[in-house]
Design an enzyme around this catalytic site. Structure first.
Site, PDB file in Angstrom:
ATOM      1  N   ILE A 161     100.022 -53.310  66.843  1.00  0.00           N
ATOM      2  CA  ILE A 161     101.390 -53.813  66.223  1.00  0.00           C
ATOM      3  C   ILE A 161     101.165 -55.012  65.332  1.00  0.00           C
ATOM      4  O   ILE A 161     101.798 -55.254  64.518  1.00  0.00           O
ATOM      5  CB  ILE A 161     102.637 -53.748  66.871  1.00  0.00           C
ATOM      6  CG1 ILE A 161     103.814 -53.889  66.231  1.00  0.00           C
ATOM      7  CG2 ILE A 161     102.754 -54.778  68.166  1.00  0.00           C
ATOM      8  CD1 ILE A 161     105.051 -52.911  66.758  1.00  0.00           C
ATOM      9  N   GLY A 175      95.285 -53.657  70.353  1.00  0.00           N
ATOM     10  CA  GLY A 175      94.341 -52.410  70.212  1.00  0.00           C
ATOM     11  C   GLY A 175      93.773 -52.214  71.788  1.00  0.00           C
ATOM     12  O   GLY A 175      92.932 -51.148  71.850  1.00  0.00           O
ATOM     13  N   TYR A 229      98.987 -47.163  70.147  1.00  0.00           N
ATOM     14  CA  TYR A 229      99.112 -48.466  69.723  1.00  0.00           C
ATOM     15  C   TYR A 229      99.653 -49.314  71.004  1.00  0.00           C
ATOM     16  O   TYR A 229     100.463 -49.120  71.677  1.00  0.00           O
ATOM     17  CB  TYR A 229      99.611 -48.703  68.501  1.00  0.00           C
ATOM     18  CG  TYR A 229     101.173 -49.002  68.431  1.00  0.00           C
ATOM     19  CD1 TYR A 229     101.674 -50.058  68.668  1.00  0.00           C
ATOM     20  CD2 TYR A 229     101.921 -47.622  68.174  1.00  0.00           C
ATOM     21  CE1 TYR A 229     103.290 -49.886  68.556  1.00  0.00           C
ATOM     22  CE2 TYR A 229     103.186 -47.502  68.148  1.00  0.00           C
ATOM     23  CZ  TYR A 229     103.916 -48.664  68.432  1.00  0.00           C
ATOM     24  OH  TYR A 229     105.270 -48.595  68.319  1.00  0.00           O
ATOM     25  N   CYS A 230      99.100 -50.703  71.009  1.00  0.00           N
ATOM     26  CA  CYS A 230      99.710 -51.651  71.710  1.00  0.00           C
ATOM     27  C   CYS A 230      99.877 -52.883  70.866  1.00  0.00           C
ATOM     28  O   CYS A 230     100.186 -52.717  69.660  1.00  0.00           O
ATOM     29  CB  CYS A 230      98.803 -51.873  72.930  1.00  0.00           C
ATOM     30  SG  CYS A 230      97.246 -52.355  72.606  1.00  0.00           S
ATOM     31  N   ARG A 231      99.560 -53.981  71.439  1.00  0.00           N
ATOM     32  CA  ARG A 231      99.804 -55.221  70.793  1.00  0.00           C
ATOM     33  C   ARG A 231      98.634 -55.514  69.702  1.00  0.00           C
ATOM     34  O   ARG A 231      98.638 -55.992  68.821  1.00  0.00           O
ATOM     35  CB  ARG A 231     100.028 -56.560  71.634  1.00  0.00           C
ATOM     36  CG  ARG A 231     100.279 -57.675  70.763  1.00  0.00           C
ATOM     37  CD  ARG A 231     100.723 -59.107  71.831  1.00  0.00           C
ATOM     38  NE  ARG A 231      99.757 -59.326  72.756  1.00  0.00           N
ATOM     39  CZ  ARG A 231      98.698 -59.825  72.427  1.00  0.00           C
ATOM     40  NH1 ARG A 231      98.713 -60.685  71.278  1.00  0.00           N
ATOM     41  NH2 ARG A 231      97.770 -60.379  73.526  1.00  0.00           N
TER      42      ARG A 231
END
Length: 128
Positions: free
Chosen positions: A115, A90, A86-88
């Site tokens: 996230i 996607g 995951y990142c901020r």
């Protein structure tokens, strides 16, 4: 023909498995959770149990590149182990998922919405 960053991310999303926030929250048996954001982003809040491997060094961390001291991330030593990235929002995690698939990982998923979606669902984050 050149492509925009958004086009590249869209292509990556089309070629990887995205997993929903509720499915990640419910747990993926035996999965390693990888936050591919930068360290400062990770420090601002991350999923419980996540490890931080920034997108820019992911492939080198997996393959023990000499520029990173020849160290391999032990959680990613077994390519059959499920991996949730995951990142901020996607995008970076979709790119990372495609890279790991290209490197032979068998069960890689990118968390849809990142996230940001996790926090919008009012799920807890851990601060360092």
């Amino acid at each position: 023909m050149s492509r925009t960053a958004q086009q590249i991310v869209s292509e990556a999303r089309a070629s990887v498995t995205e997993i929903s926030v509720p499915d990640v929250a419910a747990g993926v048996a035996g999965a390693v959770i990888v936050d591919v954001r930068e360290p400062a982003e990770f420090e601002s809040g991350h999923l419980e149990g996540a490890i931080n491997i920034p997108r820019g060094v992911l492939e080198f961390q997996v393959d023990a590149h000499p520029a990173l001291g020849g160290a391999t991330e032990p959680e990613l030593a077994v390519r059959e182990r499920p991996v949730v990235l995951y990142c901020r929002t996607g995008g970076r995690s979709a790119l990372a998922a495609r890279s790991l698939q290209d490197m032979g990982f068998k069960d890689v998923r990118s968390m849809a919405g990142g996230i940001t979606a996790w926090q919008e669902a009012q799920l807890p984050v851990r601060l360092r």
